[in-house]
Scaffold this motif. Structure first.
Motif, PDB file in Angstrom:
ATOM      1  N   THR A  47      11.480 -37.935   6.146  1.00  0.00           N
ATOM      2  CA  THR A  47      12.571 -38.797   5.723  1.00  0.00           C
ATOM      3  C   THR A  47      12.347 -40.191   6.292  1.00  0.00           C
ATOM      4  N   VAL A  48      12.321 -41.169   5.400  1.00  0.00           N
ATOM      5  CA  VAL A  48      12.186 -42.576   5.794  1.00  0.00           C
ATOM      6  C   VAL A  48      13.526 -43.228   5.498  1.00  0.00           C
ATOM      7  N   GLN A  49      14.056 -43.934   6.483  1.00  0.00           N
ATOM      8  CA  GLN A  49      15.343 -44.596   6.279  1.00  0.00           C
ATOM      9  C   GLN A  49      15.350 -45.943   6.976  1.00  0.00           C
ATOM     10  N   ALA A  90      18.911 -52.366  -3.775  1.00  0.00           N
ATOM     11  CA  ALA A  90      17.483 -52.617  -3.982  1.00  0.00           C
ATOM     12  C   ALA A  90      16.775 -51.292  -4.227  1.00  0.00           C
ATOM     13  N   ASN A  91      15.779 -51.311  -5.095  1.00  0.00           N
ATOM     14  CA  ASN A  91      14.986 -50.108  -5.373  1.00  0.00           C
ATOM     15  C   ASN A  91      13.947 -49.899  -4.284  1.00  0.00           C
ATOM     16  N   VAL A  92      13.824 -48.650  -3.822  1.00  0.00           N
ATOM     17  CA  VAL A  92      12.811 -48.240  -2.855  1.00  0.00           C
ATOM     18  C   VAL A  92      12.107 -47.048  -3.471  1.00  0.00           C
ATOM     19  N   SER A  93      10.768 -47.095  -3.546  1.00  0.00           N
ATOM     20  CA  SER A  93      10.074 -45.994  -4.222  1.00  0.00           C
ATOM     21  C   SER A  93       8.782 -45.621  -3.520  1.00  0.00           C
ATOM     22  N   SER A  94       8.321 -44.415  -3.828  1.00  0.00           N
ATOM     23  CA  SER A  94       7.026 -43.911  -3.389  1.00  0.00           C
ATOM     24  C   SER A  94       6.410 -43.197  -4.586  1.00  0.00           C
ATOM     25  N   ASP A  95       5.225 -42.647  -4.406  1.00  0.00           N
ATOM     26  CA  ASP A  95       4.578 -41.931  -5.504  1.00  0.00           C
ATOM     27  C   ASP A  95       5.363 -40.695  -5.931  1.00  0.00           C
ATOM     28  N   GLY A 126      12.038 -41.997  -5.688  1.00  0.00           N
ATOM     29  CA  GLY A 126      12.626 -43.233  -5.209  1.00  0.00           C
ATOM     30  C   GLY A 126      14.105 -43.099  -4.941  1.00  0.00           C
ATOM     31  N   THR A 127      14.683 -44.206  -4.487  1.00  0.00           N
ATOM     32  CA  THR A 127      16.112 -44.264  -4.203  1.00  0.00           C
ATOM     33  C   THR A 127      16.553 -45.717  -4.319  1.00  0.00           C
ATOM     34  N   VAL A 128      17.838 -45.948  -4.124  1.00  0.00           N
ATOM     35  CA  VAL A 128      18.414 -47.291  -4.177  1.00  0.00           C
ATOM     36  C   VAL A 128      19.216 -47.495  -2.898  1.00  0.00           C
ATOM     37  N   SER A 129      19.111 -48.673  -2.301  1.00  0.00           N
ATOM     38  CA  SER A 129      19.913 -48.960  -1.108  1.00  0.00           C
ATOM     39  C   SER A 129      21.388 -49.059  -1.495  1.00  0.00           C
ATOM     40  N   ARG A 142      17.687 -44.151   2.290  1.00  0.00           N
ATOM     41  CA  ARG A 142      17.076 -42.949   2.845  1.00  0.00           C
ATOM     42  C   ARG A 142      16.219 -42.341   1.737  1.00  0.00           C
ATOM     43  N   LEU A 143      14.944 -42.119   2.062  1.00  0.00           N
ATOM     44  CA  LEU A 143      13.980 -41.612   1.082  1.00  0.00           C
ATOM     45  C   LEU A 143      13.281 -40.388   1.667  1.00  0.00           C
TER      46      LEU A 143
END
Length: 64
Positions: free
Chosen positions: A22-24, A38-43, A46-49, A56-57
């Protein structure tokens, strides 16, 4: 006692197959203001702040 042993064994096996990281954090702009939505993504997804810039991703194990 037999049921307790089986329950603990199943919990341990589930933990082996369901590992995630978990990355936050908070997202800031160049003026140190938080960035809402804001959009936060990985391969792997993703998630949105939120409105306070917090995100939290969850990332599955063995991904880049």
């Amino acid at each position: 006692m037999k049921h307790l042993f089986l329950f603990v064994l199943l919990c341990l096996l589930e933990g082996i197959y369901a590992q995630t990281a978990t990355v936050q954090g908070l997202i800031f702009d160049e003026n140190n203001n938080t960035v809402a939505f804001a959009n936060v993504s990985s391969d792997s997804g993703g998630t949105v702040s939120n409105s306070n810039g917090f995100y939290r991703l969850s990332i599955p194990a063995n991904t880049t």
